[in-house]
Design a protein around this motif. Structure first.
Motif, PDB file in Angstrom:
ATOM      1  N   CYS A  12       0.682  -1.275  -0.121  1.00  0.00           N
ATOM      2  CA  CYS A  12       0.029  -0.105   0.074  1.00  0.00           C
ATOM      3  C   CYS A  12       1.050   1.359  -0.063  1.00  0.00           C
ATOM      4  N   CYS A  27       3.694   2.589   4.937  1.00  0.00           N
ATOM      5  CA  CYS A  27       5.165   2.689   5.501  1.00  0.00           C
ATOM      6  C   CYS A  27       5.999   3.963   4.893  1.00  0.00           C
ATOM      7  N   CYS A  37       1.570   0.050   9.642  1.00  0.00           N
ATOM      8  CA  CYS A  37       1.226  -0.862   8.593  1.00  0.00           C
ATOM      9  C   CYS A  37      -0.122  -1.654   8.767  1.00  0.00           C
TER      10      CYS A  37
HETATM   11  S1  SF4 Z   1       4.946  -3.089   4.769  1.00  0.00           S
HETATM   12 FE1  SF4 Z   1       2.746  -2.629   5.367  1.00  0.00          FE
HETATM   13  S2  SF4 Z   1       2.648  -0.278   4.941  1.00  0.00           S
HETATM   14 FE2  SF4 Z   1       4.441  -1.034   3.927  1.00  0.00          FE
HETATM   15  S3  SF4 Z   1       3.457  -1.364   1.816  1.00  0.00           S
HETATM   16 FE3  SF4 Z   1       3.446  -3.336   2.979  1.00  0.00          FE
HETATM   17  S4  SF4 Z   1       1.556  -3.586   3.627  1.00  0.00           S
HETATM   18 FE4  SF4 Z   1       1.852  -1.331   3.586  1.00  0.00          FE
END
Ligand code: SF4
Ligand code: FES
Length: 248
Positions: free
Chosen positions: A162, A165, A224
């Motif tokens: 997504c 982070c 996250c």
């Molecule tokens: S580590 Fe967590 S916040 Fe980062 S891209 Fe993956 S799911 Fe999204």
């Protein structure tokens, strides 16, 4: 309930953006945040105004497309959920809610709340795969995987890409995402032949895409939606250092 919204509106990456205020009246507390935006957009469309552009697809916390910063937090106030799983009951009646896009140099803005996260796709293209001959499915248990490794690989594979982070990190670092993707494959026997190459290539691509350095603030783990652990960053650093020492 009624809520007021301060929403970031920006026509495109070249134009200047600004907050605009809207009201969502008589919305149900059990509506998801995105459903509430749908209602606001319906009203905007009916009055001939430009609806708010926002990303979404599955609306089930699976695809990683939704990407709002809500009241300063990527994916909003709830722990371990994506924007699409955030419900109005998490807010107070009459509250003013600020909604912004994920902001990072490597995620250029497209419109309003929509940003371009294809830099993540290019990092995956650099090494987030295994090179195997395709064919019929192998027999179950033909490749034994220790239980602990299987569990860790599954934890890493939960990353939905997504970008929260990155949005949460003051350095706009993508280390948690890259660590999850490197670790998911490096932990499994099928991923081991390309382990070194993968760690080096994906880290190099992450740097080339303009993401910042990791200073282990932990803000990534805190937002996250899938609870990806900082431990994966430590693991990727070990994989990366080992690959360098083995001659890169
Ligand atoms: S580590 Fe967590 S916040 Fe980062 S891209 Fe993956 S799911 Fe999204
Ligand atoms: S829309 Fe798919 S994770 Fe939110």
């Amino acid at each position: 309930m009624n809520v007021k919204l301060r929403v970031w509106r920006q026509k495109n990456a070249q134009s200047a953006g600004r907050f605009e205020e809207y009201e969502a009246r008589n919305v149900n507390e059990n509506m998801s945040f995105l459903e509430m935006l749908d209602v606001v957009n319906e009203d905007l469309t009916k009055t001939g105004k430009d609806p708010i552009a926002f990303d979404h697809d599955c609306r089930e916390g699976i695809c990683g497309m939704c990407s709002c910063v809500i009241n300063g937090e990527p994916h909003g106030p709830e722990d371990k959920v994506a924007t699409c799983q955030t419900y109005l009951r998490s807010f107070k009646d009459g509250e003013t809610i600020t909604v912004e896009p994920f902001r990072a140099k490597a995620f250029p803005l497209i419109k309003d709340l929509v940003v371009n996260r294809s830099s993540f796709d290019r990092i995956i293209q650099a090494g987030g795969f295994i090179s195997v001959s395709t064919g019929s499915a192998p027999d179950a248990n033909s490749i034994p995987v220790p239980k602990q490794d299987a569990d860790s690989a599954m934890d890493a594979a939960a990353c939905i890409g997504c970008g929260a982070c990155v949005a949460a990190c003051k350095n706009a670092s993508a280390m948690l995402f890259v660590a999850a993707k490197v670790s998911h494959l490096n932990l499994l026997p099928q991923g081991k032949p390309e382990k070194d190459q993968r760690a080096l290539a994906m880290v190099a691509k992450m740097d080339a895409e303009g993401f910042g350095a990791c200073t282990v603030t932990g803000s990534c783990e805190a937002v996250c939606p899938k609870g990806i652990s900082l431990n994966f960053i430590a693991k990727m650093n070990r994989d990366f250092l080992g690959a360098m020492l083995r001659g890169g």
